[in-house]
Design a protein around this motif. Structure first.
Motif, PDB file in Angstrom:
ATOM      1  N   PRO A 134       0.831  -1.203   0.000  1.00 58.11           N
ATOM      2  CA  PRO A 134       0.000   0.000   0.000  1.00 58.11           C
ATOM      3  C   PRO A 134       0.869   1.258   0.000  1.00 58.11           C
ATOM      4  O   PRO A 134       2.052   1.220   0.327  1.00 58.11           O
ATOM      5  N   VAL A 135       0.260   2.383  -0.372  1.00 58.05           N
ATOM      6  CA  VAL A 135       0.982   3.652  -0.427  1.00 58.05           C
ATOM      7  C   VAL A 135       0.219   4.720   0.370  1.00 58.05           C
ATOM      8  O   VAL A 135      -0.890   4.495   0.840  1.00 58.05           O
ATOM      9  N   HIS A 136       0.861   5.886   0.509  1.00 61.63           N
ATOM     10  CA  HIS A 136       0.271   7.052   1.182  1.00 61.63           C
ATOM     11  C   HIS A 136      -0.176   6.721   2.613  1.00 61.63           C
ATOM     12  O   HIS A 136      -1.250   7.158   3.058  1.00 61.63           O
ATOM     13  N   ALA A 137       0.635   5.929   3.311  1.00 62.47           N
ATOM     14  CA  ALA A 137       0.313   5.617   4.708  1.00 62.47           C
ATOM     15  C   ALA A 137       0.465   6.870   5.569  1.00 62.47           C
ATOM     16  O   ALA A 137       1.398   7.655   5.391  1.00 62.47           O
ATOM     17  N   ALA A 138      -0.467   7.048   6.491  1.00 61.61           N
ATOM     18  CA  ALA A 138      -0.428   8.212   7.374  1.00 61.61           C
ATOM     19  C   ALA A 138      -0.965   7.820   8.744  1.00 61.61           C
ATOM     20  O   ALA A 138      -1.876   6.990   8.849  1.00 61.61           O
ATOM     21  N   GLY A 139      -0.361   8.385   9.785  1.00 62.29           N
ATOM     22  CA  GLY A 139      -0.817   8.139  11.152  1.00 62.29           C
ATOM     23  C   GLY A 139      -1.132   9.462  11.847  1.00 62.29           C
ATOM     24  O   GLY A 139      -0.411  10.446  11.652  1.00 62.29           O
ATOM     25  N   ARG A 140      -2.210   9.476  12.630  1.00 57.26           N
ATOM     26  CA  ARG A 140      -2.595  10.706  13.322  1.00 57.26           C
ATOM     27  C   ARG A 140      -2.952  10.397  14.776  1.00 57.26           C
ATOM     28  O   ARG A 140      -3.746   9.486  15.043  1.00 57.26           O
ATOM     29  N   GLU A 141      -2.342  11.140  15.672  1.00 52.83           N
ATOM     30  CA  GLU A 141      -2.692  11.017  17.083  1.00 52.83           C
ATOM     31  C   GLU A 141      -3.877  11.934  17.364  1.00 52.83           C
ATOM     32  O   GLU A 141      -3.835  13.134  17.095  1.00 52.83           O
ATOM     33  N   MET A 142      -4.947  11.359  17.916  1.00 47.68           N
ATOM     34  CA  MET A 142      -6.167  12.107  18.154  1.00 47.68           C
ATOM     35  C   MET A 142      -6.115  12.793  19.516  1.00 47.68           C
ATOM     36  O   MET A 142      -5.211  12.563  20.330  1.00 47.68           O
ATOM     37  N   ALA A 143      -7.120  13.626  19.770  1.00 48.08           N
ATOM     38  CA  ALA A 143      -7.159  14.407  21.008  1.00 48.08           C
ATOM     39  C   ALA A 143      -7.249  13.513  22.240  1.00 48.08           C
ATOM     40  O   ALA A 143      -6.757  13.874  23.319  1.00 48.08           O
ATOM     41  N   ASP A 144      -7.866  12.325  22.112  1.00 50.44           N
ATOM     42  CA  ASP A 144      -8.003  11.417  23.254  1.00 50.44           C
ATOM     43  C   ASP A 144      -6.817  10.456  23.364  1.00 50.44           C
ATOM     44  O   ASP A 144      -6.885   9.461  24.091  1.00 50.44           O
ATOM     45  N   CYS A 145      -5.719  10.720  22.565  1.00 48.67           N
ATOM     46  CA  CYS A 145      -4.494   9.927  22.567  1.00 48.67           C
ATOM     47  C   CYS A 145      -4.628   8.593  21.833  1.00 48.67           C
ATOM     48  O   CYS A 145      -3.722   7.752  21.909  1.00 48.67           O
ATOM     49  N   SER A 146      -5.748   8.374  21.155  1.00 48.42           N
ATOM     50  CA  SER A 146      -5.846   7.218  20.273  1.00 48.42           C
ATOM     51  C   SER A 146      -5.087   7.534  18.977  1.00 48.42           C
ATOM     52  O   SER A 146      -4.705   8.683  18.734  1.00 48.42           O
ATOM     53  N   VAL A 147      -4.861   6.510  18.151  1.00 47.96           N
ATOM     54  CA  VAL A 147      -4.111   6.681  16.899  1.00 47.96           C
ATOM     55  C   VAL A 147      -4.935   6.123  15.747  1.00 47.96           C
ATOM     56  O   VAL A 147      -5.449   4.998  15.827  1.00 47.96           O
ATOM     57  N   ASN A 148      -5.056   6.909  14.668  1.00 54.12           N
ATOM     58  CA  ASN A 148      -5.735   6.469  13.455  1.00 54.12           C
ATOM     59  C   ASN A 148      -4.716   6.318  12.328  1.00 54.12           C
ATOM     60  O   ASN A 148      -3.915   7.224  12.075  1.00 54.12           O
TER      61      ASN A 148
END
Length: 223
Positions: A134-148
Motif C-alpha cells: 500500500p501507499v500514502h500511509a499516514a498516522g494521526r494522534e487524536m485528542a483522546d491519545c488514540s491513533v488512526n
C-alpha cells in the motif's frame, strides 16, 4: 550510461533512455497509450514518446518508472543492461498453476531455421500473485491519545489511471495485516478489512510502555 533513479509516483520527463536494437533494420513500434511497456534491468517502464536516432538506436522519454511493483529495481541500474519490449500481441501469460513460489520456470525459444533452441531459467518468487505494498500511509494522534492509521491500496491489475476510478482488486477479499515494531521485532499485529485502522488510547499507552514514545507500523495487504 546507467538509467538514473526517479520517483515511481511522478512521470519522469527529464530522463532519456537510449536503446540500441540488435539489428539496425528492426522496426521499433510507436509508443501508444498504456501498451508501450518495456523491461530494463528488472524494472518495468512505460514510455510515452520515442525518437529514432538512426542505425537501430532509439530514445525513449516521458517514462513511468517502477511499474507492476518493480520500484526496488529503480536504484540498481547499470550500463548496457538488457532491454525487452513487451507487446500485447507477442506476450504469453503463464498459467496460474505455475506461478507458485519456489520452482524454476524454463523457457525455450527457437527461430525459423535454427537447429537448436536457446533456453532460459527463472526461479519463481511468487511476485505475480503477491499484492503490491500500500501507499500514502499516514498516522494521526487524536485528542483522546488514540491513533488512526490510513493508507491507499494498490492493485496488481494495472490498466493505467485513465478515468480517475480506483483500480479493480484481483484479491478474493480486501484484508490487511497491521503490525507495530520495537527494536526490529514485531510487538503486536492486527487484521482489518478496510484501508484504515484505529488503536484506542489504552492500547497506545500499553504499546508506548513497551516500545517507547515512537511507534513504527507496517501495513501489508493479504492476497
Amino acid at each position: 550510461m546507467a538509467l538514473a533513479p526517479h520517483s515511481s509516483h511522478l512521470t519522469d520527463t527529464g530522463t532519456m533512455l537510449d536503446v540500441q536494437l540488435v539489428h539496425e533494420h528492426v522496426e521499433f513500434p510507436p509508443a501508444i497509450g498504456r501498451s508501450a511497456i518495456c523491461w530494463l534491468g528488472g524494472e518495468f517502464i512505460r514510455f510515452g514518446s520515442i525518437t529514432a536516432l538512426g542505425n537501430g538506436k532509439f530514445r525513449l522519454t516521458k517514462l513511468q518508472r517502477g511499474c507492476f511493483g518493480t520500484e526496488a529495481a529503480i536504484l540498481g541500474h547499470q550500463n548496457n543492461e538488457r532491454f525487452v519490449l513487451l507487446e500485447p500481441q507477442t506476450v504469453r501469460l503463464v498459467e496460474d498453476v505455475a506461478l507458485i513460489s519456489g520452482p524454476a520456470l524454463t523457457v525455450e525459444a527457437i527461430g525459423v531455421g535454427d537447429e537448436t533452441p536457446v533456453a532460459e531459467s527463472l526461479l519463481l518468487t511468487g511476485r505475480a500473485i503477491t499484492p503490491l505494498p500500500p501507499v500514502h500511509a499516514a498516522g494521526r494522534e487524536m485528542a483522546d491519545c488514540s491513533v488512526n492509521l490510513t493508507w491507499v491500496r494498490r492493485s496488481r491489475i494495472d490498466f493505467g489511471w485513465n478515468d480517475g476510478v480506483e483500480q479493480p482488486s484481483p484479491e478474493d477479499n480486501e484484508q490487511y495485516s497491521v503490525s507495530v515494531f520495537a527494536g526490529g521485532q514485531v510487538v503486536n499485529s492486527w487484521m482489518t478489512q478496510e484501508s484504515a485502522f484505529s488503536l484506542s488510547s489504552a492500547a497506545v499507552a500499553d504499546l508506548v510502555a513497551t516500545t517507547g514514545p515512537t511507534l513504527t507500523f507496517s501495513i501489508r495487504q493479504i492476497g
